[in-house]
Design an enzyme around this catalytic site. Structure first.
Site, PDB file in Angstrom:
ATOM      1  N   PHE A 183       0.821  -1.223   0.000  1.00 24.79           N
ATOM      2  CA  PHE A 183       0.000   0.000   0.000  1.00 24.79           C
ATOM      3  C   PHE A 183       0.851   1.268   0.000  1.00 24.79           C
ATOM      4  CE2 PHE A 183       0.868  -0.121   4.580  1.00 24.79           C
ATOM      5  CZ  PHE A 183       1.033   1.222   4.875  1.00 24.79           C
TER       6      PHE A 183
ATOM      7  N   CYS B 199       9.489   1.741   3.338  1.00 28.93           N
ATOM      8  CA  CYS B 199      10.394   0.613   3.616  1.00 28.93           C
ATOM      9  C   CYS B 199      11.819   1.117   3.819  1.00 28.93           C
ATOM     10  CB  CYS B 199      10.368  -0.377   2.474  1.00 28.93           C
ATOM     11  SG  CYS B 199      10.976   0.316   0.957  1.00 28.93           S
TER      12      CYS B 199
ATOM     13  N   LYS C 205      -1.383  -7.067  -9.184  1.00 31.17           N
ATOM     14  CA  LYS C 205      -2.339  -7.164  -8.068  1.00 31.17           C
ATOM     15  C   LYS C 205      -1.882  -6.126  -7.054  1.00 31.17           C
ATOM     16  CE  LYS C 205      -3.172  -8.232  -4.393  1.00 31.17           C
ATOM     17  NZ  LYS C 205      -3.512  -7.192  -3.384  1.00 31.17           N
TER      18      LYS C 205
ATOM     19  N   SER D  31       5.405  -7.140   3.174  1.00 26.81           N
ATOM     20  CA  SER D  31       5.999  -7.491   4.469  1.00 26.81           C
ATOM     21  C   SER D  31       6.754  -8.822   4.372  1.00 26.81           C
ATOM     22  CB  SER D  31       4.901  -7.565   5.518  1.00 26.81           C
ATOM     23  OG  SER D  31       3.938  -8.510   5.111  1.00 26.81           O
TER      24      SER D  31
HETATM   25  P1  NAD Z   1       1.567  -6.656   2.987  1.00 26.19           P
HETATM   26  O1  NAD Z   1       2.598  -7.714   3.025  1.00 26.19           O
HETATM   27  O2  NAD Z   1       0.456  -6.698   3.978  1.00 26.19           O
HETATM   28  O3  NAD Z   1       0.834  -6.668   1.545  1.00 26.19           O
HETATM   29  C1  NAD Z   1       1.585  -6.653   0.351  1.00 26.19           C
HETATM   30  C2  NAD Z   1       0.758  -7.307  -0.741  1.00 26.19           C
HETATM   31  O4  NAD Z   1       0.507  -8.669  -0.389  1.00 26.19           O
HETATM   32  C3  NAD Z   1      -0.609  -6.660  -0.952  1.00 26.19           C
HETATM   33  O5  NAD Z   1      -0.880  -6.627  -2.333  1.00 26.19           O
HETATM   34  C4  NAD Z   1      -1.551  -7.579  -0.215  1.00 26.19           C
HETATM   35  O6  NAD Z   1      -2.850  -7.603  -0.770  1.00 26.19           O
HETATM   36  C5  NAD Z   1      -0.884  -8.933  -0.362  1.00 26.19           C
HETATM   37  N1  NAD Z   1      -1.160  -9.823   0.772  1.00 26.19           N
HETATM   38  C6  NAD Z   1      -1.416  -9.465   2.050  1.00 26.19           C
HETATM   39  N2  NAD Z   1      -1.596 -10.554   2.809  1.00 26.19           N
HETATM   40  C7  NAD Z   1      -1.442 -11.621   2.008  1.00 26.19           C
HETATM   41  C8  NAD Z   1      -1.491 -13.041   2.216  1.00 26.19           C
HETATM   42  N3  NAD Z   1      -1.745 -13.557   3.415  1.00 26.19           N
HETATM   43  N4  NAD Z   1      -1.260 -13.840   1.167  1.00 26.19           N
HETATM   44  C9  NAD Z   1      -0.998 -13.328  -0.050  1.00 26.19           C
HETATM   45  N5  NAD Z   1      -0.933 -12.010  -0.303  1.00 26.19           N
HETATM   46  C10 NAD Z   1      -1.154 -11.165   0.709  1.00 26.19           C
HETATM   47  O7  NAD Z   1       2.310  -5.254   3.016  1.00 26.19           O
HETATM   48  P2  NAD Z   1       1.688  -3.794   3.124  1.00 26.19           P
HETATM   49  O8  NAD Z   1       1.167  -3.595   4.503  1.00 26.19           O
HETATM   50  O9  NAD Z   1       0.795  -3.508   1.981  1.00 26.19           O
HETATM   51  O10 NAD Z   1       3.010  -2.898   2.911  1.00 26.19           O
HETATM   52  C11 NAD Z   1       3.917  -2.610   3.933  1.00 26.19           C
HETATM   53  C12 NAD Z   1       5.056  -3.592   3.959  1.00 26.19           C
HETATM   54  O11 NAD Z   1       5.727  -3.596   2.710  1.00 26.19           O
HETATM   55  C13 NAD Z   1       6.117  -3.232   4.984  1.00 26.19           C
HETATM   56  O12 NAD Z   1       6.556  -4.415   5.594  1.00 26.19           O
HETATM   57  C14 NAD Z   1       7.221  -2.601   4.155  1.00 26.19           C
HETATM   58  O13 NAD Z   1       8.507  -2.656   4.707  1.00 26.19           O
HETATM   59  C15 NAD Z   1       7.132  -3.430   2.926  1.00 26.19           C
HETATM   60  N6  NAD Z   1       7.753  -2.757   1.792  1.00 26.19           N
HETATM   61  C16 NAD Z   1       8.969  -3.189   1.397  1.00 26.19           C
HETATM   62  C17 NAD Z   1       9.616  -2.564   0.346  1.00 26.19           C
HETATM   63  C18 NAD Z   1      10.952  -3.037  -0.120  1.00 26.19           C
HETATM   64  O14 NAD Z   1      11.393  -2.545  -1.133  1.00 26.19           O
HETATM   65  N7  NAD Z   1      11.606  -3.953   0.551  1.00 26.19           N
HETATM   66  C19 NAD Z   1       9.004  -1.480  -0.306  1.00 26.19           C
HETATM   67  C20 NAD Z   1       7.747  -1.064   0.128  1.00 26.19           C
HETATM   68  C21 NAD Z   1       7.131  -1.703   1.190  1.00 26.19           C
END
Ligand code: NAD
Length: 495
Positions: free
Chosen positions: A149, A281, A173, A226
């Protein structure tokens, strides 16, 4: 209630799925829309559209692909205020911050415009008599992107710019929390000339993601989110034989050596710790204060926080917006109590900040005397909470950075070039800033962390992106010299 639908085959696609998710206005604290949560049938429709578009797109000349990307670049640049407003309305970040995100995404599009240069292979002439060997890079087919997000424009552009430039077709997605920016991008790419099916957007949550990574037709998966989800997607999709790059969470440390300029370091800690409400991040979440720098540094950071203006992302004087949802705001706030119970000193409590009513707001908080055993140190809080850990020496600081499970970004603040150089040599982290608090690589490099911050072996965008989205083929060809031909070529050949 306004409903946000998928984008398949070049247009809005209203699937038959009944499940929907709320899309909030975080500044007001009210629901502004609902988003369709994709079912396996809708994912299948997107994948088959991408599969049907692949042969034609793959055969499209590089010059035409570059032309479409140039046209898209122009549209994105000209309408950056419009897309930034879409980001702010669903994510909550301030408009200047949303514009910054669009600019970083634009860099990835600009890099991809150079695809005719980037896809050049290698050629070795006359490796044997009449034999040449050369390598070419070819697209993989249908590739999927799953995005978080916190950067609803930039992260999709990290992935799709390179993927489609290389000749793949793409199924995105995006996060269900702020889904509209991805539709904006898909429509603009269509306007720029991208053929239907080359980019499809399926909204959804776990159900859509599982269907997408379970599709046999999907050759590769790029994920950003995450760490637990990144790890699980990496394990599932690689087991199915797919190519995967899965970027996870972070706990970025900013080391401040005793010789650092206090005001510079405090300004950097505040902008990198609380910018975008800490939902980055590459946000700094731990300040490692070495030796005598600790007291003046904590004082300097604490003095800046009451002045930080928290308000709606659209207000011209806001420096920090709301968090993305009430649930996330409450989870972040719960660390203020758990950190204090564990023995950390809550120097500034963001709950007492001057906050607007209604939205998902939390002011900036500062913990001092945090220990590595505490949850506030170990967990990725992903909110406006900065932890200060006091250590005695450079070696202690380095050990802390290297022992941490995450390895996304880190920074060092010092006036000593030798110390900085040693840190860049020693630290086990993918992206390092020297007097730069958020060292996000420019588009001509690649982005990625180490350890639990990345699963896979290629980083995202830049040169690694081109490698990830193509596979190489090596051709060995023999063409005997025409002077030795026994066939009448119809023209004279002399050596
Ligand atoms: P998230 O892991 O909750 O969601 C990421 C994506 O995965 C979304 O599209 C979501 O719909 C999907 N998702 C969520 N739960 C799922 C599941 N159980 N099974 C399959 N797909 C699922 O992350 P978020 O809250 O949207 O974003 C924040 C996180 O992203 C933080 O941990 C941040 O550090 C990380 N992030 C990392 C980077 C990087 O470059 N390393 C960059 C941006 C954000």
């Amino acid at each position: 209630m306004r409903r946000i639908e998928h984008w398949i085959d070049g247009g809005v696609f209203a699937g038959g799925g009944q499940r929907v998710g709320p899309v909030w206005d975080p500044a007001a604290g009210t629901q502004q829309a609902e988003v369709a949560l994709g079912t396996p049938a809708e994912v299948a429709a997107a994948v088959s559209s991408a599969q049907a578009a692949f042969p034609g797109w793959r055969a499209t000349p590089l010059s035409r692909r570059a032309e479409i990307l140039f046209a898209f670049r122009e549209l994105l640049h000209a309408r950056r205020d419009e897309v930034a407003a879409v980001v702010t309305s669903e994510h909550g970040k301030t408009l200047p911050d949303a514009l910054g995100e669009v600019s970083r995404g634009l860099e990835n599009v600009e890099f991809a415009c150079g695809i005719p240069q980037l896809l050049k292979g290698e050629f070795s002439e006359q490796v044997s008599n009449g034999v040449d060997v050369f390598s070419i890079r070819q697209p993989l087919g249908v590739v999927a992107g799953i995005t978080p997000f916190n950067f609803p424009v930039m992260v999709p552009l990290w992935m799709l710019s390179g993927a489609i430039a290389c000749g793949n077709t793409f199924v995105l997605k995006p996060s269900e929390k702020d889904p509209s920016a991805s539709l904006w991008l898909a429509a603009a790419l269509g306007e720029a000339g991208l053929p239907p099916g080359v980019l499809n957007v399926v909204h959804g949550d776990r159900e859509a993601v599982e269907a997408l990574i379970g599709s046999p037709e999907v050759a590769a998966v790029s994920f950003v989110g995450s760490t637990p989800i990144a790890r699980s997607i990496y394990e599932t999709a690689t087991r199915a034989g797919k190519r995967v790059q899965a970027l996870g969470g972070a706990k970025n440390h900013m080391v401040v050596l005793p010789d650092a300029e206090i005001d510079l370091a405090a300004d950097a800690a505040v902008s990198a710790g609380y910018g975008s409400a800490g939902e980055r991040c590459m946000a700094v979440s731990v300040v490692v204060a070495v030796g005598r720098v600790a007291d003046p540094l904590v004082d300097a950071i604490a003095a800046r926080l009451p002045k930080l203006r928290v308000g709606p992302g659209t207000a011209p004087d806001s420096e920090m917006g709301p968090l993305v949802t009430a649930e996330h705001r409450d989870k972040v706030a719960s660390y203020l109590d758990s950190g204090r119970s564990a023995g950390a000193e809550l120097v500034v409590d963001g709950r007492s900040h001057d906050l607007p009513a209604g939205g998902f707001y939390l002011g900036p908080s500062l913990f001092d005397r945090v220990e590595p055993t505490m949850d506030v140190y170990r967990d990725e809080i992903f909110g406006p909470v900065l932890c200060v850990v006091r250590v005695g020496t450079y070696e202690d600081a380095l050990r802390l950075v290297n022992d941490n499970a995450y390895g996304n970004g880190t920074a060092i603040f010092t006036r000593d070039g030798g110390a900085a150089r040693r840190f860049q040599f020693d630290c086990q982290v993918g992206m390092v800033g020297i007097n730069v608090p958020i060292p996000v690589p420019v588009a001509s490099y690649s982005f990625g962390g180490w350890k639990d911050s990345l699963f896979g072996d290629t980083h995202m965008y830049g040169p690694d992106g081109v490698r990830f989205y193509t596979r190489s083929k090596v051709v060995t060809s023999r063409w005997p010299d025409p002077s030795s031909s026994r066939v009448d070529l119809g023209f004279p050949v002399t050596r």
